[in-house]
Every structure is written in C-alpha cells, then in structure tokens.
Design a protein around this motif. Structure first.
Motif, PDB file in Angstrom:
ATOM      1  N   THR A   1      -4.539  -7.513  10.461  1.00 26.17           N
ATOM      2  CA  THR A   1      -4.681  -7.407   8.889  1.00 26.17           C
ATOM      3  C   THR A   1      -6.169  -6.995   8.797  1.00 26.17           C
ATOM      4  OG1 THR A   1      -4.935  -9.743   9.291  1.00 26.17           O
ATOM      5  CG2 THR A   1      -2.833  -9.252   8.080  1.00 26.17           C
TER       6      THR A   1
ATOM      7  N   LYS B   1       2.405  -2.529   6.096  1.00 27.60           N
ATOM      8  CA  LYS B   1       0.807  -2.629   5.681  1.00 27.60           C
ATOM      9  C   LYS B   1       1.256  -1.871   4.070  1.00 27.60           C
ATOM     10  CE  LYS B   1      -2.263  -4.418   7.300  1.00 27.60           C
ATOM     11  NZ  LYS B   1      -3.334  -5.070   6.699  1.00 27.60           N
TER      12      LYS B   1
ATOM     13  N   ILE C   1      -6.796  -2.600 -11.763  1.00 26.42           N
ATOM     14  CA  ILE C   1      -8.058  -3.567 -12.283  1.00 26.42           C
ATOM     15  C   ILE C   1      -9.305  -3.039 -13.056  1.00 26.42           C
ATOM     16  CG2 ILE C   1      -9.317  -5.048 -11.374  1.00 26.42           C
ATOM     17  CD1 ILE C   1      -6.824  -6.938 -10.797  1.00 26.42           C
TER      18      ILE C   1
ATOM     19  N   HIS D   1       4.185  -5.889  -2.769  1.00 28.50           N
ATOM     20  CA  HIS D   1       2.429  -5.680  -2.851  1.00 28.50           C
ATOM     21  C   HIS D   1       3.131  -7.517  -2.247  1.00 28.50           C
ATOM     22  CE1 HIS D   1      -1.212  -6.033  -2.354  1.00 28.50           C
ATOM     23  NE2 HIS D   1      -1.750  -7.207  -2.464  1.00 28.50           N
TER      24      HIS D   1
ATOM     25  N   GLY E   1      -4.756 -14.403  -2.730  1.00 25.73           N
ATOM     26  CA  GLY E   1      -3.473 -13.858  -3.835  1.00 25.73           C
ATOM     27  C   GLY E   1      -2.735 -14.997  -4.219  1.00 25.73           C
TER      28      GLY E   1
ATOM     29  N   HIS F   1     -11.009 -10.338  -2.991  1.00 28.13           N
ATOM     30  CA  HIS F   1      -9.911  -9.797  -2.685  1.00 28.13           C
ATOM     31  C   HIS F   1      -9.757  -8.718  -2.348  1.00 28.13           C
ATOM     32  CE1 HIS F   1      -5.229 -10.620  -1.588  1.00 28.13           C
ATOM     33  NE2 HIS F   1      -4.855  -9.330  -2.806  1.00 28.13           N
TER      34      HIS F   1
ATOM     35  N   SER G   1      -9.662  -2.429   3.886  1.00 27.15           N
ATOM     36  CA  SER G   1      -8.512  -2.575   4.944  1.00 27.15           C
ATOM     37  C   SER G   1      -7.441  -1.169   4.356  1.00 27.15           C
ATOM     38  CB  SER G   1      -7.606  -4.662   3.868  1.00 27.15           C
ATOM     39  OG  SER G   1      -6.810  -4.673   5.161  1.00 27.15           O
TER      40      SER G   1
ATOM     41  N   THR H   1      -5.557   0.956   6.251  1.00 29.49           N
ATOM     42  CA  THR H   1      -4.517   1.107   6.771  1.00 29.49           C
ATOM     43  C   THR H   1      -3.181   2.351   6.731  1.00 29.49           C
ATOM     44  OG1 THR H   1      -3.865  -1.072   6.329  1.00 29.49           O
ATOM     45  CG2 THR H   1      -2.188  -0.058   6.129  1.00 29.49           C
TER      46      THR H   1
HETATM   47  C1  HEM Z   1      -0.624 -10.720  -7.415  1.00 30.34           C
HETATM   48  C2  HEM Z   1      -0.677 -11.692  -5.909  1.00 30.34           C
HETATM   49  C3  HEM Z   1      -1.721 -11.291  -4.779  1.00 30.34           C
HETATM   50  C4  HEM Z   1      -1.628 -11.435  -3.355  1.00 30.34           C
HETATM   51  C5  HEM Z   1      -0.261 -12.614  -3.225  1.00 30.34           C
HETATM   52  C6  HEM Z   1      -2.583 -10.583  -2.334  1.00 30.34           C
HETATM   53  C7  HEM Z   1      -1.719 -10.948  -1.511  1.00 30.34           C
HETATM   54  C8  HEM Z   1      -2.887 -10.151  -0.288  1.00 30.34           C
HETATM   55  C9  HEM Z   1      -2.065 -10.127   1.162  1.00 30.34           C
HETATM   56  C10 HEM Z   1      -1.887 -11.132   1.678  1.00 30.34           C
HETATM   57  C11 HEM Z   1      -3.279  -8.392   1.596  1.00 30.34           C
HETATM   58  C12 HEM Z   1      -2.789  -8.493   2.281  1.00 30.34           C
HETATM   59  C13 HEM Z   1      -4.245  -8.750   3.704  1.00 30.34           C
HETATM   60  C14 HEM Z   1      -4.377  -7.406   4.742  1.00 30.34           C
HETATM   61  O1  HEM Z   1      -3.998  -7.800   5.811  1.00 30.34           O
HETATM   62  O2  HEM Z   1      -5.781  -7.734   5.051  1.00 30.34           O
HETATM   63  C15 HEM Z   1      -3.247  -8.180   0.594  1.00 30.34           C
HETATM   64  C16 HEM Z   1      -4.030  -7.407   0.487  1.00 30.34           C
HETATM   65  C17 HEM Z   1      -4.140  -6.289  -0.367  1.00 30.34           C
HETATM   66  N1  HEM Z   1      -4.460  -6.740  -2.069  1.00 30.34           N
HETATM   67 FE1  HEM Z   1      -3.358  -8.003  -2.503  1.00 30.34          FE
HETATM   68  N2  HEM Z   1      -2.251  -9.623  -3.181  1.00 30.34           N
HETATM   69  C18 HEM Z   1      -2.216  -9.881  -4.419  1.00 30.34           C
HETATM   70  C19 HEM Z   1      -2.877  -9.684  -5.998  1.00 30.34           C
HETATM   71  C20 HEM Z   1      -3.684  -8.090  -5.746  1.00 30.34           C
HETATM   72  C21 HEM Z   1      -4.277  -7.552  -6.853  1.00 30.34           C
HETATM   73  C22 HEM Z   1      -3.966  -8.324  -8.491  1.00 30.34           C
HETATM   74  C23 HEM Z   1      -4.953  -6.567  -6.441  1.00 30.34           C
HETATM   75  C24 HEM Z   1      -5.385  -5.368  -7.089  1.00 30.34           C
HETATM   76  C25 HEM Z   1      -6.561  -5.697  -7.718  1.00 30.34           C
HETATM   77  C26 HEM Z   1      -4.349  -6.250  -4.989  1.00 30.34           C
HETATM   78  C27 HEM Z   1      -4.987  -5.777  -3.601  1.00 30.34           C
HETATM   79  C28 HEM Z   1      -4.964  -4.939  -2.423  1.00 30.34           C
HETATM   80  C29 HEM Z   1      -5.508  -4.356  -1.784  1.00 30.34           C
HETATM   81  C30 HEM Z   1      -6.320  -3.011  -1.932  1.00 30.34           C
HETATM   82  C31 HEM Z   1      -4.754  -4.644  -0.313  1.00 30.34           C
HETATM   83  C32 HEM Z   1      -5.364  -3.723   0.958  1.00 30.34           C
HETATM   84  C33 HEM Z   1      -4.075  -3.562   1.373  1.00 30.34           C
HETATM   85  C34 HEM Z   1      -4.464  -2.924   2.908  1.00 30.34           C
HETATM   86  O3  HEM Z   1      -4.104  -4.157   3.583  1.00 30.34           O
HETATM   87  O4  HEM Z   1      -5.098  -1.943   3.013  1.00 30.34           O
HETATM   88  N3  HEM Z   1      -3.534  -7.338  -4.139  1.00 30.34           N
HETATM   89  N4  HEM Z   1      -2.883  -8.950  -0.779  1.00 30.34           N
END
Ligand code: HEM
Ligand code: SF4
Ligand code: FES
Lengths: 256, 229
Positions: free
Chosen positions: A215, B15, B29, B85, B123, B178, B185, B189
């Motif tokens: 992560t 991922k 957003i 997601h 999240g 986040h 990230s 990734t």
């Molecule tokens: C709806 C509820 C959400 C949950 C449960 C959630 C959960 C997560 C989790 C667990 C990660 C992985 C972190 C990691 O492994 O580094 C992640 C990554 C990410 N989230 Fe969310 N998230 C949510 C909403 C959002 C929203 C609203 C956005 C956009 C504004 C967003 C954008 C991102 C991005 C860009 C990543 C990086 C992906 C990556 O790991 O390369 N997320 N999120």
C-alpha cells in the motif's frame, strides 16, 4: 554495559511462544548484536537451559540470514545495517531491548527468532531462466549495457533476501524483495528473454506465498539494510501492466 | 488473456483497479470543487451563479444527448468507480490482515505517515459521508429546508448550522488525508516513476490535496461568517 533483553522464545512451530526476560551484564561496546546473543546463550547453556535460536551465517552483512526485530525495527536502530553488523555502541547502558522474529503468515516461526524464509526461494524459482552463455567465461564487454541500467541492476542485485522489508511492512508484503529481483533482471540484456512472463510469475508466486499487498507506505525501504528503493516497486508495477497490455495472443508462427 | 487474468488475480492488479477508480474519483472531486466555487461568483439577472451552473450540468450536451444525459452518465461512472474502489479496498484489506495476523510487542512506525495508515478507516468515513452528502444536497431527505432545484439557497441554509459545517469540515479533512496518500500512491501503483520527476510526486499530492481542501471549505466558511447569503 548492562542491558535487559526481552526475547521471543518459542520451542517450535506449534508452540504459542512468549517473551522472556534476560539480564545481560558486562557487554562490550565493540560486540556485535549477534555476539551479545552469543554471550547470553553461553550463559544459558552453562545453566543447562535452552539457548536462544537465531539464524546467522556470514556475520558480515551479505548473506541475509540474521534478520530479527530489534525494538520494533528490523535489524535494529542503525540504518543500512544488518543485525550482525550492528554494534552494541548503538545502545546505552541500562537499555531495554525487545527482540522478536519477523512476523508474517508467509514466514512461519520455526523456533525462537528463526523464521522459514523459503517463500523467497520459491518466488525466485518462479522467475525462470536468463540467457547467459555457460562454459568458458564470456568476454566482460561483449554485451554492451548502458551505465544507468547496469547501476540500477547492480543496486537491485544487492538485495540479500533477509526479509526485513516484509517484517517492516504493515501488510507483510514482499513487494520490495520481489521488485528488486524482477528489476535486477529486467534492466540487463540477459534478462530480456523471459522478462514479461517473469514479472507475472513472480508476482503470482509472491501472492500465493501469502504475502500481503503493497500500500505504498514505504516502511520497507527504510528497513532495508541494502537501501533498496521503492522506485523498484514502481518499476515492477510498470512492467506488470506493460506485460499484460502488450501480450500477444497465443497463435504460433503467425504474429511478428 | 491469460496475462489479463493473472494481472487481476494478483494484488498488484487489484491495486491497479483501485488506482484507476481512484483517479476517476479524484478527477471528479476536483471538478466538483471548482463547481462549488460558483458560490463565490456574483448573481446575474437575479439568477445565482450556482443555480445557473447546476442547470448547465443538467442540460450540457443537449440536443446531442437527451436532457440530463451527461449528468446521468457521470453518475453511473462514479457509482461504478466507487463500487470498484471499495470492493478492491475490502479484498486487499482482508489479504493484508491475513498476511500479518500478529503484531510486534514493541512497535516502531518507521516512515508510516498518518495519511497512509488511515486509508482504510478514512475511506469508510468518506463512504459514509458520500451517502450522507447525497441525502443532504441531492435528494434532500436529511436537509431541514430543502427546496428542489434551488441549489444556492439549499447551500446557504445548510451551512448556517455550525453542526453541518462541522460534519463537512471533518469529511474534508478525511478527504485531504486520503488524497495526500492516494495521489502519490496512484503514481507508484501505475508505475509512473522516473528519476527525473520522482521528487515532484509528493509535493504534487500535497498541493492537490491542499487545493481541494481549501477549495471545498472556502464557500461554507463564507456562508458561516455571513459573507455569502
Ligand atoms: C468511498 C469510500 C472510499 C474508500 C473505502 C476508500 C478506500 C481506499 C483504500 C483502502 C485505498 C488504498 C490505499 C493504499 O493501498 O494505498 C484507497 C486508495 C485511493 N483512493 Fe480511496 N477510498 C474511498 C474514496 C475515495 C475517493 C472519494 C477518492 C477520490 C477523491 C479516492 C481516491 C483514492 C486514490 C487516488 C487512491 C490511490 C490508489 C492507489 O493505491 O494507487 N478514494 N482508497
Ligand atoms: S529488499 Fe532489502 S529488506 Fe527486503 S529482502 Fe532484500 S535486502 Fe532484505
Ligand atoms: S549473518 Fe549474514 S547478513 Fe547477518
């Protein structure tokens, strides 16, 4: 100096295990961390008790066998240093030191501080072959390689497979190790033959061993005694995506 | 095809889905934040800028696409993205938990940042917030004086309550964290890494997260303080 140790003792894979407290007195600053354990073990043996099992071999920071968690940090407080190369001058008189084995489902504890790291061997095995001429030694400069690539490959090749990256990672992911191995071969001509299949197989093997997912915390690169950077993980990810997107359909003899 | 299946089966493949759905969400957003800044624009011919903008969102693309066509397509894409997601998040979190069942007696967090450690629970907060937010401003069930179509008025009446402001403040803070880890990230990734540009990834993530934070919270703050009414 005098130290208090809290060492993880576990008689075998099935034992629940517990921390035990040992007092280590008259420890010299010049001793290595493993020598500290040797001293404690000598005393335990003299007292007719079971010595603390820990893995070690080269004691010069190149074999990767001596890994252990020292005060919550893999290989202890000194960066870019394996436990065997850590010296007691990194501690001070009266310190309490917690010593634990790596914790990961994929690294089951065999005894005390010794874990089974054979999962790493299976990941390497899944990487397949490389193309080198066997027999007489090849001419050193017969295959031209860009300096940057050679350097990157060499840096990746310094990974000693110690498992500190897994130990440090909150997800017990072995991505840093896997990335080092994948990139090491992907950067040089000898690794090209199986480059795209290799990355898929090695990541697949990584997952089947039960290591967690990366992560992008970055704790691994901080723990790594060889300073392997998480940029290698990005490289692995890129190769994995490329391998998937550019794979040709399996029609032999038709597609150039 | 075999490779595609292998990619998806791997943790990295999941991922990748997380990163791709994440980038759709953070693109949204950003656009949403820009849209909300219409609260700061002056009214024209007795029409609030925000209401004109809302009308635009419903009508954009007409007559090429039906009324509300673009809006509903966007909603569908967002719903699918959130689904992917969250599903990947749950799958990966379970794998990680299985990979590291027991912790250390003595912990040292090394370089773990607060943002990176709170991705999962943060999240969950975001997901709950998104549901609340839709019931609040889109469908109006939890809004005490909701008037359908009167976006500007609904916005102003909502943020006259300090409690509502607090809810949005907390949610935006969670979003900021986040995004700070998520944007960085995302580069990692997808393997978007190059020695020449790598040092810019963290500042970019920080700048993006901070811009979104300020952009979203400015209009409600001005409503609270009576500058916008
Ligand atoms: C709806 C509820 C959400 C949950 C449960 C959630 C959960 C997560 C989790 C667990 C990660 C992985 C972190 C990691 O492994 O580094 C992640 C990554 C990410 N989230 Fe969310 N998230 C949510 C909403 C959002 C929203 C609203 C956005 C956009 C504004 C967003 C954008 C991102 C991005 C860009 C990543 C990086 C992906 C990556 O790991 O390369 N997320 N999120
Ligand atoms: S990447 Fe570093 S920490 Fe991980 S096994 Fe290799 S040398 Fe050890
Ligand atoms: S004993 Fe070989 S690296 Fe420490």
């Amino acid at each position: 100096m005098n130290l208090t140790l809290h060492v993880w003792r576990q008689s075998g894979p099935r034992d629940a295990g517990r921390h035990e407290r040992y007092e280590a007195s008259d420890i010299s600053e010049q001793m290595s961390f493993l020598e500290l354990l040797d001293v404690v073990n000598e005393r335990l043996t003299n007292e007719g008790k079971e010595p603390i099992a820990f893995e070690h071999d080269c004691r010069e920071g190149i074999c990767g066998s001596c890994g252990m968690m020292i005060n919550g940090v893999p290989h202890g407080p000194k960066t870019l240093t394996t436990a065997c190369q850590l010296h007691m001058r990194s501690f001070s008189d009266g310190d309490e030191i917690w010593i634990e084995p790596w914790r990961a489902t994929a690294f089951p504890v065999l005894k005390d501080l010794v874990v089974d790291r054979s999962g790493f061997d299976r990941i390497i095995e899944s990487g397949g072959y490389i193309s080198v001429r066997t027999g007489s030694a090849p001419d050193g400069n017969a295959v031209p390689i860009r300096k940057e690539d050679a350097d990157a490959a060499f840096d990746a090749a310094t990974c000693i497979g110690c498992g500190a990256c897994v130990a440090a990672c909150p997800n017990a992911s072995a991505m840093l190790f896997t990335a080092a191995k994948v990139t090491h071969l992907a950067k040089v001509p000898q690794g090209q033959t199986q480059r795209w299949d290799r990355v898929l197989s090695m990541v697949d093997a990584h997952d089947s061993e039960g290591f967690g997912n990366c992560t992008n915390h970055g704790a691994c690169q901080e723990a790594c005694p060889k300073g392997i950077s998480i940029d290698y993980i990005a490289h692995l990810n890129r190769d994995l995506i490329k391998a998937t997107l550019t794979a040709k359909p399996d029609v032999s003899g038709k597609n150039a | 095809m075999r490779r595609v299946v292998t990619l998806y089966r791997t943790t990295v493949g999941k991922k990748v889905l997380m990163a791709l759905s994440g980038v759709v969400l953070f693109g949204f957003i950003f656009a949403h934040m820009l849209g909300n800044l219409k609260m700061l624009a002056p009214a024209t011919d007795g029409h609030f800028a925000m209401d004109v903008y809302a009308e635009f969102l419903r009508e954009v693309g007409y007559p090429l696409v039906p009324h509300g066509g673009v809006l509903w397509t966007a909603r569908l894409v967002l719903l699918v993205s959130v689904g992917i997601h969250v599903l990947s998040a749950v799958q990966l979190a379970r794998l990680s938990r299985a990979a590291r069942p027991s912790g250390y007696a003595k912990e040292d967090s090394l370089s773990l940042s607060y943002a990176s450690q709170t991705m999962r629970w943060g999240g969950v907060i975001l997901l709950l917030f998104v549901i609340y937010h839709i019931l609040h401003f889109t469908t109006g069930q939890v809004h005490s004086s909701f008037v359908s179509g009167a976006v500007h008025q609904n916005y102003v009446s909502a943020f006259q309550s300090p409690l509502i402001f607090l809810v949005y403040f907390v949610a935006q803070t969670a979003l900021c964290l986040h995004l700070y880890h998520g944007v960085w990230s995302f580069f990692q990734t997808l393997g978007l890494s190059h020695p020449k540009y790598n040092h810019l990834r963290r500042p970019f993530a920080a700048g993006f997260a901070f811009t979104v934070y300020i952009g979203f919270l400015t209009p409600p703050t001005l409503v609270m303080t009576g500058v916008i009414f």
